[in-house]
Scaffold this active site. Structure first.
Site, short mmCIF file in Angstrom:
data_model
loop_
_atom_site.label_atom_id
_atom_site.label_comp_id
_atom_site.label_asym_id
_atom_site.label_seq_id
_atom_site.Cartn_x
_atom_site.Cartn_y
_atom_site.Cartn_z
CE LYS A 61 -3.19 -2.33 3.15
NZ LYS A 61 -3.59 -2.41 4.57
N GLY A 62 2.11 1.09 0.39
CA GLY A 62 2.98 2.23 0.66
C GLY A 62 3.20 3.19 -0.49
CG PHE A 90 11.38 1.73 10.63
CD1 PHE A 90 11.39 0.60 9.82
CD2 PHE A 90 10.15 2.30 10.95
CE1 PHE A 90 10.20 0.04 9.37
CE2 PHE A 90 8.97 1.75 10.51
CZ PHE A 90 9.00 0.61 9.72
CB VAL A 91 11.63 6.66 7.12
CG1 VAL A 91 12.99 7.25 7.43
CG2 VAL A 91 11.71 5.74 5.90
CG ASP A 117 3.17 0.21 7.38
OD1 ASP A 117 3.98 0.00 6.46
OD2 ASP A 117 2.75 -0.69 8.14
CG ASP A 148 15.63 -1.82 3.90
OD1 ASP A 148 16.83 -1.55 3.89
OD2 ASP A 148 15.04 -2.27 4.91
CD GLU A 181 8.47 -0.74 -3.56
OE1 GLU A 181 7.52 -0.12 -3.07
OE2 GLU A 181 8.96 -1.74 -3.02
CG ASP A 182 7.03 2.15 -0.14
OD1 ASP A 182 7.79 1.34 -0.69
OD2 ASP A 182 6.25 1.82 0.78
P1 IMP Z 1 12.81 -4.61 0.60
O1 IMP Z 1 13.51 -3.59 -0.26
O2 IMP Z 1 12.49 -5.88 -0.11
O3 IMP Z 1 13.57 -4.84 1.88
O4 IMP Z 1 11.42 -4.10 1.09
C1 IMP Z 1 10.89 -2.88 0.77
C2 IMP Z 1 9.60 -2.74 1.53
O5 IMP Z 1 9.82 -2.82 2.96
C3 IMP Z 1 9.04 -1.36 1.27
O6 IMP Z 1 8.17 -1.34 0.16
C4 IMP Z 1 8.38 -1.03 2.58
O7 IMP Z 1 7.05 -1.52 2.57
C5 IMP Z 1 9.16 -1.79 3.63
N1 IMP Z 1 10.18 -0.91 4.27
C6 IMP Z 1 11.51 -0.94 4.12
N2 IMP Z 1 12.10 0.03 4.86
C7 IMP Z 1 11.10 0.68 5.50
C8 IMP Z 1 11.06 1.80 6.41
O8 IMP Z 1 12.07 2.41 6.78
N3 IMP Z 1 9.83 2.17 6.85
C9 IMP Z 1 8.68 1.55 6.44
N4 IMP Z 1 8.67 0.51 5.60
C10 IMP Z 1 9.87 0.08 5.13
#
Ligand code: IMP
Length: 180
Positions: A44-45, A153-154, A160, A104, A100-101
């Site tokens: 949803k982000g 963590f943001v 969220d 990470d 993407e939001d």
């Molecule tokens: P990754 O890149 O596969 O680790 O995951 C990305 C997803 O993890 C993002 O779309 C977010 O939903 C969540 N995420 C990663 N870092 C954060 C953060 O700092 N705050 C909130 N959600 C996060």
């Protein structure tokens, strides 16, 4: 500022200015190639970012779609994802721009990118509002990046913590005392 926020990292004004810049760049790049990308937002982000970014992309017949994915509980392989909501459009021969939001570890995105190619996409590029290069565990990268941030963590602007804070108009660092 919200009482649970330690620091505002990216203000609403900065986000909207960045959406204009990214939208202009995306418009130029795809117009040059004569391509009309399908925007695909991961729920949803990414919703606030999709909403502000798409208004800045000046391409005729621009369409968007959404999908929701999650990791399998107890999955052995990190890249193992489950589709909770699938796309409505066929991707055969389509240029996809994944919205993407935040990137990470990049593990989810690497798996989604792979899946979109398997569904027949001609090309898959990524635009992300935030990038946390310090957290990367896969070799996925975004072609378009709004802001590169520290490994913290943001929350806010779609992001969220336990489904809360998505409605904040800015991106902020969540007070550590709330989750440590
Ligand atoms: P990754 O890149 O596969 O680790 O995951 C990305 C997803 O993890 C993002 O779309 C977010 O939903 C969540 N995420 C990663 N870092 C954060 C953060 O700092 N705050 C909130 N959600 C996060």
């Amino acid at each position: 500022m919200h009482k649970d926020v330690q620091e505002v990292l990216v203000s609403e004004e900065m986000i909207l200015k960045k959406c204009k810049e990214l939208g202009k760049q995306i418009t130029e790049d795809y117009s040059k190639k004569g391509e009309n990308p399908l925007l695909v937002a991961l729920l949803k982000g990414s919703i606030p970012f999709l909403s502000d970014l798409m208004k800045e992309i000046d391409i005729d017949n621009l369409k968007f779609d959404v999908m929701a994915v999650s990791s399998y509980d107890g999955a052995k392989s990190l890249g193992d994802i489950k589709i909770n909501l699938d796309l409505a459009y066929s991707l055969k021969g389509v240029s996809v721009l994944l919205v993407e939001d935040i990137v990470d570890t990049g593990v989810t995105l690497a798996a989604v990118k792979n899946m979109l190619y398997n569904k027949g996409a001609k090309d898959v590029k990524i635009v992300t509002l935030l990038d946390k290069p310090g957290g990367r565990k896969s070799d996925v990268y975004a072609e378009y990046i709004g802001f590169s941030i520290k490994n913290e963590f943001v929350i806010g602007y779609g992001l969220d913590y336990n489904q809360s804070y998505r409605n904040l108009p800015y991106v902020g660092v969540l007070k550590k005392s709330l989750y440590e």
